[in-house]
Scaffold this motif. Structure first.
Motif, PDB file in Angstrom:
ATOM      1  N   TRP A 174      18.340  12.900  -7.652  1.00  0.00           N
ATOM      2  CA  TRP A 174      17.709  14.253  -7.285  1.00  0.00           C
ATOM      3  C   TRP A 174      16.337  14.422  -7.831  1.00  0.00           C
ATOM      4  N   GLY A 175      15.404  14.921  -6.821  1.00  0.00           N
ATOM      5  CA  GLY A 175      14.063  14.781  -7.184  1.00  0.00           C
ATOM      6  C   GLY A 175      12.939  14.356  -6.014  1.00  0.00           C
ATOM      7  N   THR A 176      11.704  14.556  -6.103  1.00  0.00           N
ATOM      8  CA  THR A 176      10.807  14.271  -5.183  1.00  0.00           C
ATOM      9  C   THR A 176      10.309  12.992  -5.628  1.00  0.00           C
ATOM     10  N   LEU A 177      10.243  11.817  -4.937  1.00  0.00           N
ATOM     11  CA  LEU A 177       9.862  10.588  -5.506  1.00  0.00           C
ATOM     12  C   LEU A 177       9.215   9.618  -4.523  1.00  0.00           C
ATOM     13  N   PRO A 178       8.138   8.921  -4.853  1.00  0.00           N
ATOM     14  CA  PRO A 178       7.664   7.834  -3.823  1.00  0.00           C
ATOM     15  C   PRO A 178       9.084   6.763  -3.725  1.00  0.00           C
ATOM     16  N   TYR A 179       9.165   6.307  -2.641  1.00  0.00           N
ATOM     17  CA  TYR A 179      10.267   5.603  -2.231  1.00  0.00           C
ATOM     18  C   TYR A 179      10.618   4.169  -3.057  1.00  0.00           C
ATOM     19  N   PRO A 180       9.680   3.733  -3.746  1.00  0.00           N
ATOM     20  CA  PRO A 180       9.938   2.559  -4.808  1.00  0.00           C
ATOM     21  C   PRO A 180      10.947   2.915  -5.877  1.00  0.00           C
ATOM     22  N   LEU A 181      10.855   4.120  -6.198  1.00  0.00           N
ATOM     23  CA  LEU A 181      11.813   4.663  -7.224  1.00  0.00           C
ATOM     24  C   LEU A 181      13.157   5.127  -6.624  1.00  0.00           C
ATOM     25  N   LEU A 182      13.505   4.876  -5.555  1.00  0.00           N
ATOM     26  CA  LEU A 182      14.728   5.303  -4.841  1.00  0.00           C
ATOM     27  C   LEU A 182      15.665   3.952  -4.848  1.00  0.00           C
ATOM     28  N   ASN A 214      -2.339   4.959  -5.958  1.00  0.00           N
ATOM     29  CA  ASN A 214      -2.592   3.666  -6.819  1.00  0.00           C
ATOM     30  C   ASN A 214      -1.765   3.435  -7.986  1.00  0.00           C
ATOM     31  N   THR A 215      -1.102   4.386  -8.694  1.00  0.00           N
ATOM     32  CA  THR A 215      -0.230   4.017  -9.820  1.00  0.00           C
ATOM     33  C   THR A 215       0.871   5.059  -9.753  1.00  0.00           C
ATOM     34  N   ILE A 216       2.095   4.600 -10.139  1.00  0.00           N
ATOM     35  CA  ILE A 216       3.371   5.039 -10.244  1.00  0.00           C
ATOM     36  C   ILE A 216       3.761   5.038 -11.786  1.00  0.00           C
ATOM     37  N   ASN A 217       3.770   6.223 -12.341  1.00  0.00           N
ATOM     38  CA  ASN A 217       4.217   6.234 -14.019  1.00  0.00           C
ATOM     39  C   ASN A 217       5.304   6.877 -14.100  1.00  0.00           C
ATOM     40  N   THR A 218       6.385   6.278 -14.667  1.00  0.00           N
ATOM     41  CA  THR A 218       7.721   7.018 -15.002  1.00  0.00           C
ATOM     42  C   THR A 218       8.067   6.996 -16.501  1.00  0.00           C
ATOM     43  N   SER A 219       8.307   7.805 -17.150  1.00  0.00           N
ATOM     44  CA  SER A 219       9.233   8.042 -18.401  1.00  0.00           C
ATOM     45  C   SER A 219      10.621   8.246 -18.416  1.00  0.00           C
ATOM     46  N   ARG A 230       0.779  -1.183   0.016  1.00  0.00           N
ATOM     47  CA  ARG A 230      -0.165  -0.002   0.167  1.00  0.00           C
ATOM     48  C   ARG A 230       0.866   1.231  -0.013  1.00  0.00           C
ATOM     49  N   PHE A 231       0.513   2.485  -0.799  1.00  0.00           N
ATOM     50  CA  PHE A 231       0.947   3.573  -0.785  1.00  0.00           C
ATOM     51  C   PHE A 231       0.342   4.589  -0.213  1.00  0.00           C
ATOM     52  N   ALA A 232       0.390   4.848   0.995  1.00  0.00           N
ATOM     53  CA  ALA A 232      -0.449   5.895   1.685  1.00  0.00           C
ATOM     54  C   ALA A 232       0.281   7.223   1.589  1.00  0.00           C
ATOM     55  N   LEU A 233      -0.654   8.403   1.196  1.00  0.00           N
ATOM     56  CA  LEU A 233      -0.073   9.590   0.831  1.00  0.00           C
ATOM     57  C   LEU A 233       0.365  10.192   2.096  1.00  0.00           C
ATOM     58  N   SER A 234       1.600  10.818   2.359  1.00  0.00           N
ATOM     59  CA  SER A 234       2.219  11.447   3.421  1.00  0.00           C
ATOM     60  C   SER A 234       1.220  12.493   3.864  1.00  0.00           C
ATOM     61  N   ALA A 235       0.605  13.355   2.882  1.00  0.00           N
ATOM     62  CA  ALA A 235      -0.153  14.550   3.041  1.00  0.00           C
ATOM     63  C   ALA A 235      -1.776  14.194   3.793  1.00  0.00           C
ATOM     64  N   ASP A 236      -1.937  12.640   3.331  1.00  0.00           N
ATOM     65  CA  ASP A 236      -3.259  12.276   4.126  1.00  0.00           C
ATOM     66  C   ASP A 236      -3.321  10.813   3.859  1.00  0.00           C
ATOM     67  N   SER A 237      -3.139  10.254   5.158  1.00  0.00           N
ATOM     68  CA  SER A 237      -2.714   8.698   5.203  1.00  0.00           C
ATOM     69  C   SER A 237      -4.101   7.807   4.778  1.00  0.00           C
ATOM     70  N   MET A 245       8.801  13.861   7.090  1.00  0.00           N
ATOM     71  CA  MET A 245       9.283  15.264   6.953  1.00  0.00           C
ATOM     72  C   MET A 245       8.567  15.930   5.702  1.00  0.00           C
ATOM     73  N   SER A 246       8.080  15.375   4.839  1.00  0.00           N
ATOM     74  CA  SER A 246       7.399  15.967   3.674  1.00  0.00           C
ATOM     75  C   SER A 246       6.067  15.477   3.600  1.00  0.00           C
ATOM     76  N   ASN A 247       5.182  16.253   2.550  1.00  0.00           N
ATOM     77  CA  ASN A 247       3.836  15.849   2.209  1.00  0.00           C
ATOM     78  C   ASN A 247       3.686  15.526   0.823  1.00  0.00           C
ATOM     79  N   ASP A 248       4.945  15.439   0.188  1.00  0.00           N
ATOM     80  CA  ASP A 248       4.835  15.190  -1.169  1.00  0.00           C
ATOM     81  C   ASP A 248       5.016  13.807  -1.662  1.00  0.00           C
ATOM     82  N   VAL A 249       5.184  12.888  -0.751  1.00  0.00           N
ATOM     83  CA  VAL A 249       5.604  11.551  -1.152  1.00  0.00           C
ATOM     84  C   VAL A 249       4.474  10.490  -0.506  1.00  0.00           C
ATOM     85  N   VAL A 250       4.967   9.010  -0.389  1.00  0.00           N
ATOM     86  CA  VAL A 250       4.041   8.104   0.396  1.00  0.00           C
ATOM     87  C   VAL A 250       4.803   7.606   1.590  1.00  0.00           C
TER      88      VAL A 250
END
Length: 840
Positions: free
Chosen positions: A689-697, A606-611, A594-601, A772-777
């Motif tokens: 460098w960038g703000t990313l959900p942790y599966p992309l780190l 539901n989807t991580i899209n990357t190019s 599950r990927f709960a948003l850090s701004a609102d748990s 510490m951030s509201n922009d990830v999961v």
């Protein structure tokens, strides 16, 4: 088990399988005999026997024995040996055995008593002479000359010992084993060659700057059915295992091991030396020195050296072999013979070298390997033409005007000449092809259909927590389909999730050559729909084998992934390559993930899209490798491998949602430490460098031993650590029994020490930290609500292992220890691991 060990086992297996039926040779004439010194009656192992009428020859064994096999009778033979007067011998058809005596060229021998019953003295005259040899070693080393050229002829043979005992004596279909055997390879024993390769090359050496170049201008080799045997891999393996010998190197590299040279800088610590006698010629004096290991279990030689006494103290000749007690498995005997000549300037130059090894268990010989080198036409003042050193250090530029038959300096015996034609005939036998197909299925996991092959077998069935029982069928194209176009793919179905997975990959050559040939240049594309563990990349074989279904830490969290990729790959002659790829991925969490948003748990991503746009610059100087289709495995030598990778996330391009930059660097190298064995070190570092959900780190790879350039961890849980800047380190050492060889009784077991360590350190910036951030999961939790992923502190993660190798010659046991971060709830426990491991 290492990939190189697999190729050895597969080749030996294929060799035995293919010897099931062959041709019969009729009406041959066999001339046997022995060549000795007329003065001392000692055997002359360097003698050559030639039939000038038939342009055929043979070499004497270490006991002076020889056998010359001809198609019809002859009137005479010519016998030659370095340091002896040539002799022509008339042949009487009624005489079946010859005792041939060669006269020395005015040599005088001064006998010296060698007494080993006394206590060895480290300051005896032999040691003083070895000190002078070591002191002048750099001056006598051929590669230290400013600029030189020489022509080299190389012959490598591999085959069976005593084939009659293996295949029986009654079958009429096996007459080949009785008529085409060679007794000149191993003294008084029959050998049957099933692989042979000859090359004739021009060799250039330059010191300023240091460069070498080998241009193969003629070659001939056996070729097996390419559907089941990768002939270039056999050629690479044989060249790797039977490398040219230089006694002036610190160690002699052979059979994937380092044997200390008797004239190495620290040789006196490991060898004992005795003066045997003095050899006088019309111009020079040579002292013959016998040497033996202080500890016969260590990787050392015993034998004899001839040292010049002209002030240069160069090696005139060397005869070396392994002690019977040495810690080497599956090798019954190893013999090395080196011969040097003095040119007009007084420099000693190597003219011949020969390596003969017999493989087996106990006293029973099963296989043999033999390599002979003949160097000639030396030019120590050669000025290489402009551009001669450009491109790969080894190139093939085969002449269309002259064949090896016309150029080889030593003619083949009749049994050697028959090896080529017999293997060609063998490939056409139906029974041989059937057995090879079964061997290929068991060893490689593929079943050949000609232009395509089905497999791999081990991926046919798998079980995991998401799919339940998974059935997969796959395949790939072969060179029979096309050498310039490659296809591979699979279909898989999960009984539990009732979802059809698939993968298709293709590559097309852009340089008009085979897609696998070096240097390669091709376009590739792939499409894939499957499930992956977080942190794992897309690929054709992604770890869903039958055996991984039994792993102790079976994951329950996956990403359902749709991936599309197109790429370009180009290699340059100096082993620099550049690849570029554009990859689109759509990932959906499945299972317990599950990927709960850090701004609102209460809300979920539901989807991580990357190019993603990727560039990889790779440099692997002097690299040799095994390959199968587009997959390559580096043959690990002393040369390093470097990688620099850059990734760019393209927000808004074809549905990509993230903008990021990532830079990764890795380097790996093997360090040879003479008697202390060798160590493999790999280091990797990167930053995202960038703000990313942790599966992309960045996450540590878990039990993913793809190759030595990828650092994999044994004691880390899946998704346990995450970072956007990181440092990885891996070190594995093989002591080759250096310590255990010194312990009485234990040394008889020929055990070998292994140890290693893994390190991972990473830091997570505030913008990617969900606390510490509201922009990830948020990091996911287990069933008890415990957070699974951790941000590392100042201390790195460490794990290590110690173990024993060569247990009963085939087993390795390792004990893994997790040394840090044990306060984390339920870390993976320390454990023993037993595995099969074949090594010389």
């Amino acid at each position: 088990m290492k990939r190189a060990d697999y190729y050895l086992i597969r080749f030996i297996y294929a060799t035995i399988l293919m010897l099931i039926s062959v041709l019969t040779v009729e009406g041959q004439v066999r001339i046997k005999g022995r060549i000795v010194n007329a003065s001392t009656k000692e055997p002359i192992s360097t003698a050559t026997i030639k039939s000038e009428e038939h342009n055929t020859g043979a070499s004497a064994t270490k006991t002076g024995a020889f056998e010359l096999i001809l198609d019809k009778p002859i009137s005479s033979i010519l016998v030659t040996a370095l340091g002896f007067v040539d002799k022509r011998v008339e042949i009487d058809t009624f005489i079946s055995y010859l005792q041939i005596e060669l006269d020395p060229k005015n040599f005088a021998i001064e006998a010296v008593e060698v007494n080993r019953k006394r206590k060895y003295n480290n300051h005896n005259p032999a040691v003083e002479l070895i000190d002078l040899v070591i002191k002048n070693r750099s001056l006598n080393k051929l590669e230290k000359k400013d600029s030189l050229y020489f022509e080299s002829y190389e012959k490598i043979k591999f085959g069976l010992m005593d084939p009659k005992n293996i295949f029986g004596r009654q079958s009429k279909d096996l007459k080949f084993f009785y008529s085409n055997v060679d007794t000149s390879i191993v003294s008084e024993k029959e050998a049957l060659s099933v692989f042979m390769q000859e090359t004739l090359s021009d060799n250039y050496v330059q010191q300023s700057p240091a460069r070498t170049k080998k241009i193969v201008k003629a070659e001939e080799k056996t070729e097996f059915d390419p559907r089941y045997v990768n002939n270039p891999n056999i050629e690479s393996f044989m060249g790797f295992m039977f490398q040219p010998i230089d006694i002036y190197e610190e160690s002699i590299y052979f059979l994937n091991k380092q044997f200390l040279s008797p004239i190495a800088s620290n040789a006196k610590l490991y060898y004992k030396y005795y003066i045997k006698d003095t050899l006088r010629t019309e111009r020079d004096i040579y002292v013959r020195i016998e040497f033996e290991p202080r500890n016969p279990v260590d990787l050392l030689f015993k034998g004899e050296l001839a040292i010049s006494m002209d002030g240069q103290y160069a090696v005139k000749s060397a005869q070396m072999r392994l002690d019977e007690k040495v810690n080497v498995s599956f090798v019954n005997d190893l013999q090395l013979q080196l011969s040097y000549f003095k040119d007009v300037s007084g420099v000693m130059l190597q003219d011949t070298s020969a390596i003969t090894v017999t493989f087996g268990r106990g006293t029973k010989d099963a296989l043999f390997g033999h390599r002979m080198n003949v160097n000639q036409k030396y030019d120590l003042r050669h000025i290489a033409a402009d551009g001669i050193f450009m491109g790969s250090p080894v190139e093939k530029r085969l002449s269309a005007r002259k064949t090896l038959q016309e150029l080889r300096p030593i003619q083949l015996s009749s049994s050697e000449q028959s090896t080529y034609t017999n293997i060609d005939s063998l490939n056409n036998l139906t029974s041989f092809r059937t057995m090879m197909a079964m061997g290929y299925l068991l060893s490689q996991g593929y079943y050949s259909l000609g232009k395509f092959e089905l497999g791999p077998l081990e991926y046919l069935y798998h079980q995991n927590n998401i799919e339940g029982n998974r059935i997969r069928i796959g395949g790939r194209s072969t060179a029979a389909f096309s050498e310039k176009v490659y296809l591979e793919g699979y279909l898989a179905y999960g009984i539990k999730d009732q979802d059809l997975k698939y993968n298709l990959r293709t590559a097309v050559s852009l340089n008009g050559k085979s897609i696998v040939a070096f240097p390669a240049h091709y376009l590739e594309a792939s499409v894939q729909h499957d499930i992956f563990e977080p942190g794992k990349g897309i690929g054709f074989l992604k770890g869903d084998s039958f055996f991984r279904g039994f792993r102790s830490n079976r994951p329950a969290k996956f990403l359902n992934t749709d991936a599309y990729r197109i790429g370009h790959m180009i290699e340059f002659g100096n082993h620099v390559s550049l690849s570029s790829k554009v990859t689109l991925q759509r990932r959906n969490p499945v299972g317990d993930l599950r990927f709960a948003l850090s701004a609102d748990s209460t809300q979920f991503l539901n989807t991580i899209n990357t190019s993603d746009l990727q560039f990889v610059l790779r440099w692997a100087p002097n690299e040799k490798f095994y390959y199968r289709n587009l997959n390559r495995t580096t043959i690990v030598e002393k040369y390093p491998v470097f990688n620099i990778q850059y990734n760019k996330g393209l927000n808004g391009f074809l549905g990509g949602d993230y903008n990021y930059d990532a830079l990764r660097f890795s380097a790996s190298k093997r360090f040879f430490l003479n008697q202390l064995g060798f160590g493999n070190m790999t280091i990797s570092a990167g930053k995202i460098w960038g703000t990313l959900p942790y599966p992309l780190l960045e996450m540590p790879n878990i039990q993913e031993n793809k190759d030595r350039h990828t650092i994999s961890y044994e004691r880390v849980n899946s998704m346990e650590f995450v970072a956007d800047q990181y440092l990885k380190l891996a070190y594995d050492h093989r002591l080759n029994g250096f310590l255990l060889n010194k312990i009485p009784l234990i040394k008889k077991l020929k055990l070998r020490e292994v140890f290693g360590a893994r390190m991972f350190w990473g830091d997570l910036s505030q913008k990617n930290n969900p606390y510490m951030s509201n922009d990830v999961v948020y990091f996911d939790k287990d069933t008890e609500g415990k957070i699974l992923t951790n941000v590392m502190g100042k201390d790195p993660y460490w794990e290590g292992y110690v173990g024993l190798d060569n247990i009963f010659r085939v087993l390795r046991v390792q004990y893994y220890v997790r040394m840090t971060y044990n306060e984390i709830k339920e870390p993976i426990r320390d454990r023993f691991r037993l595995s099969l491991h074949f090594s010389f």
